[in-house]
Design a protein around this motif. Structure first.
Motif, PDB file in Angstrom:
ATOM      1  N   GLU A  34       0.824  -1.204   0.000  1.00 28.35           N
ATOM      2  CA  GLU A  34       0.000   0.000   0.000  1.00 28.35           C
ATOM      3  C   GLU A  34       0.859   1.254   0.000  1.00 28.35           C
ATOM      4  N   ALA A  35       1.966   1.222   0.724  1.00 32.07           N
ATOM      5  CA  ALA A  35       2.875   2.372   0.775  1.00 32.07           C
ATOM      6  C   ALA A  35       3.504   2.612  -0.602  1.00 32.07           C
ATOM      7  N   LEU A  36       3.857   1.537  -1.278  1.00 27.63           N
ATOM      8  CA  LEU A  36       4.436   1.658  -2.626  1.00 27.63           C
ATOM      9  C   LEU A  36       3.395   2.203  -3.606  1.00 27.63           C
ATOM     10  N   GLN A  37       2.173   1.736  -3.491  1.00 30.41           N
ATOM     11  CA  GLN A  37       1.095   2.231  -4.358  1.00 30.41           C
ATOM     12  C   GLN A  37       0.865   3.723  -4.115  1.00 30.41           C
ATOM     13  N   ALA A  38       0.831   4.172  -2.871  1.00 28.50           N
ATOM     14  CA  ALA A  38       0.643   5.588  -2.534  1.00 28.50           C
ATOM     15  C   ALA A  38       1.789   6.422  -3.093  1.00 28.50           C
ATOM     16  N   LEU A  39       3.003   5.905  -3.014  1.00 22.87           N
ATOM     17  CA  LEU A  39       4.175   6.602  -3.548  1.00 22.87           C
ATOM     18  C   LEU A  39       4.066   6.739  -5.066  1.00 22.87           C
ATOM     19  N   ARG A  40       3.607   5.710  -5.751  1.00 22.92           N
ATOM     20  CA  ARG A  40       3.420   5.779  -7.205  1.00 22.92           C
ATOM     21  C   ARG A  40       2.418   6.883  -7.570  1.00 22.92           C
ATOM     22  N   TYR A  41       1.286   6.920  -6.836  1.00 28.00           N
ATOM     23  CA  TYR A  41       0.286   7.956  -7.092  1.00 28.00           C
ATOM     24  C   TYR A  41       0.841   9.363  -6.830  1.00 28.00           C
ATOM     25  N   ALA A  42       1.625   9.500  -5.797  1.00 21.66           N
ATOM     26  CA  ALA A  42       2.220  10.802  -5.470  1.00 21.66           C
ATOM     27  C   ALA A  42       3.182  11.248  -6.577  1.00 21.66           C
ATOM     28  N   VAL A  43       3.985  10.315  -7.078  1.00 21.62           N
ATOM     29  CA  VAL A  43       4.919  10.639  -8.168  1.00 21.62           C
ATOM     30  C   VAL A  43       4.141  10.986  -9.434  1.00 21.62           C
ATOM     31  N   LEU A  44       3.092  10.221  -9.729  1.00 25.01           N
ATOM     32  CA  LEU A  44       2.263  10.508 -10.903  1.00 25.01           C
ATOM     33  C   LEU A  44       1.598  11.882 -10.788  1.00 25.01           C
ATOM     34  N   ALA A  45       1.081  12.211  -9.612  1.00 26.90           N
ATOM     35  CA  ALA A  45       0.448  13.517  -9.398  1.00 26.90           C
ATOM     36  C   ALA A  45       1.479  14.636  -9.560  1.00 26.90           C
ATOM     37  N   ALA A  46       2.676  14.458  -9.039  1.00 27.76           N
ATOM     38  CA  ALA A  46       3.732  15.469  -9.177  1.00 27.76           C
ATOM     39  C   ALA A  46       4.121  15.636 -10.646  1.00 27.76           C
ATOM     40  N   LEU A  47       4.197  14.538 -11.377  1.00 29.53           N
ATOM     41  CA  LEU A  47       4.531  14.602 -12.797  1.00 29.53           C
ATOM     42  C   LEU A  47       3.447  15.342 -13.583  1.00 29.53           C
ATOM     43  N   LEU A  48       2.179  15.037 -13.310  1.00 30.03           N
ATOM     44  CA  LEU A  48       1.077  15.719 -13.986  1.00 30.03           C
ATOM     45  C   LEU A  48       1.066  17.213 -13.650  1.00 30.03           C
ATOM     46  N   LEU A  49       1.332  17.568 -12.421  1.00 27.78           N
ATOM     47  CA  LEU A  49       1.390  18.965 -12.025  1.00 27.78           C
ATOM     48  C   LEU A  49       2.529  19.675 -12.755  1.00 27.78           C
ATOM     49  N   PHE A  50       3.673  19.011 -12.871  1.00 30.54           N
ATOM     50  CA  PHE A  50       4.813  19.590 -13.593  1.00 30.54           C
ATOM     51  C   PHE A  50       4.456  19.838 -15.061  1.00 30.54           C
ATOM     52  N   VAL A  51       3.845  18.858 -15.725  1.00 26.31           N
ATOM     53  CA  VAL A  51       3.463  19.001 -17.128  1.00 26.31           C
ATOM     54  C   VAL A  51       2.444  20.130 -17.289  1.00 26.31           C
ATOM     55  N   TYR A  52       1.451  20.189 -16.400  1.00 26.92           N
ATOM     56  CA  TYR A  52       0.450  21.258 -16.452  1.00 26.92           C
ATOM     57  C   TYR A  52       1.123  22.633 -16.356  1.00 26.92           C
ATOM     58  N   ARG A  53       2.008  22.806 -15.398  1.00 23.97           N
ATOM     59  CA  ARG A  53       2.673  24.104 -15.224  1.00 23.97           C
ATOM     60  C   ARG A  53       3.576  24.437 -16.409  1.00 23.97           C
ATOM     61  N   ALA A  54       4.237  23.457 -16.975  1.00 25.39           N
ATOM     62  CA  ALA A  54       5.095  23.707 -18.133  1.00 25.39           C
ATOM     63  C   ALA A  54       4.265  24.154 -19.335  1.00 25.39           C
ATOM     64  N   VAL A  55       3.164  23.480 -19.594  1.00 25.36           N
ATOM     65  CA  VAL A  55       2.281  23.848 -20.713  1.00 25.36           C
ATOM     66  C   VAL A  55       1.703  25.237 -20.482  1.00 25.36           C
ATOM     67  N   ARG A  56       1.284  25.509 -19.274  1.00 28.67           N
ATOM     68  CA  ARG A  56       0.725  26.834 -18.967  1.00 28.67           C
ATOM     69  C   ARG A  56       1.769  27.934 -19.166  1.00 28.67           C
ATOM     70  N   ALA A  57       3.008  27.712 -18.768  1.00 24.87           N
ATOM     71  CA  ALA A  57       4.069  28.711 -18.944  1.00 24.87           C
ATOM     72  C   ALA A  57       4.324  28.968 -20.431  1.00 24.87           C
ATOM     73  N   VAL A  58       4.320  27.927 -21.238  1.00 22.14           N
ATOM     74  CA  VAL A  58       4.520  28.093 -22.683  1.00 22.14           C
ATOM     75  C   VAL A  58       3.366  28.887 -23.284  1.00 22.14           C
ATOM     76  N   LEU A  59       2.139  28.564 -22.918  1.00 20.53           N
ATOM     77  CA  LEU A  59       0.979  29.306 -23.434  1.00 20.53           C
ATOM     78  C   LEU A  59       1.010  30.768 -23.004  1.00 20.53           C
ATOM     79  N   ASP A  60       1.416  31.045 -21.774  1.00 19.18           N
ATOM     80  CA  ASP A  60       1.543  32.435 -21.314  1.00 19.18           C
ATOM     81  C   ASP A  60       2.589  33.181 -22.130  1.00 19.18           C
ATOM     82  N   ASP A  61       3.705  32.527 -22.444  1.00 15.33           N
ATOM     83  CA  ASP A  61       4.744  33.153 -23.266  1.00 15.33           C
ATOM     84  C   ASP A  61       4.230  33.458 -24.676  1.00 15.33           C
ATOM     85  N   VAL A  62       3.460  32.545 -25.239  1.00 11.97           N
ATOM     86  CA  VAL A  62       2.899  32.758 -26.578  1.00 11.97           C
ATOM     87  C   VAL A  62       1.928  33.929 -26.552  1.00 11.97           C
ATOM     88  N   ARG A  63       1.054  33.992 -25.555  1.00 10.32           N
ATOM     89  CA  ARG A  63       0.099  35.108 -25.441  1.00 10.32           C
ATOM     90  C   ARG A  63       0.829  36.434 -25.281  1.00 10.32           C
TER      91      ARG A  63
END
Length: 150
Positions: A3-32
């Motif tokens: 269960e601890a390993l599963q929770a860690l996987r979800y935490a890493v996945l959530a951090a990765l998705l947050l990173f991708v979201y922020r990177a895409v948003r920064a690129v779109l802000d630069d384009v605007r």
């Protein structure tokens, strides 16, 4: 442990998705930001005292033309008022307005009596200075949108 390993996987996945979201948003802000800073048009000097033929001035939003150093387009022509004319972006159009100078502002050889839209290739005369309007593609046009000039 599993269960601890599963929770860690979800935490890493959530951090990765947050990173991708922020990177895409920064690129779109630069384009605007780049689109907002892109000039509506460029005024190219054809002739006039104190300016070299081919000298260019970017037109963004509200651009005042005149002798005053605070203007966006400074024209050192003794026949030009301190604030002679202005170019104003309205919607997808660029408009030229005379600011009440007795010498007047001319668009394609005709004295302006009221604000008028300007287009690519138009000639603006203030005093004895002639400026050609060169209009680059607007950001919406560069993305393939239609604007009524098509």
């Amino acid at each position: 442990m599993n269960e601890a390993l599963q929770a860690l996987r979800y935490a890493v996945l959530a951090a990765l998705l947050l990173f991708v979201y922020r990177a895409v948003r920064a690129v779109l802000d630069d384009v605007r930001t780049a689109e907002a800073e892109a000039p509506w048009a460029v005024l190219v000097v054809e002739e006039g005292p104190g300016l070299s033929a081919g000298e260019a001035f970017a037109v963004r939003g509200l651009t005042v033309v005149g002798r005053a150093e605070a203007n966006q387009v400074v024209v050192p022509d003794p026949e030009v008022a301190l604030q002679h004319a202005r170019l104003v972006a309205r919607g997808d159009s660029l408009w030229l307005e005379d600011l009440g100078c007795p010498a007047g502002t001319y668009l394609n050889g005709r004295r302006l009596e009221a604000p008028a839209p300007v287009r690519h290739g138009d000639r603006v005369r203030v005093g004895s200075t002639v400026l050609r309007v060169v209009q680059p593609a607007r950001p919406r046009e560069r993305r393939g949108g239609r604007t009524g000039r098509d």
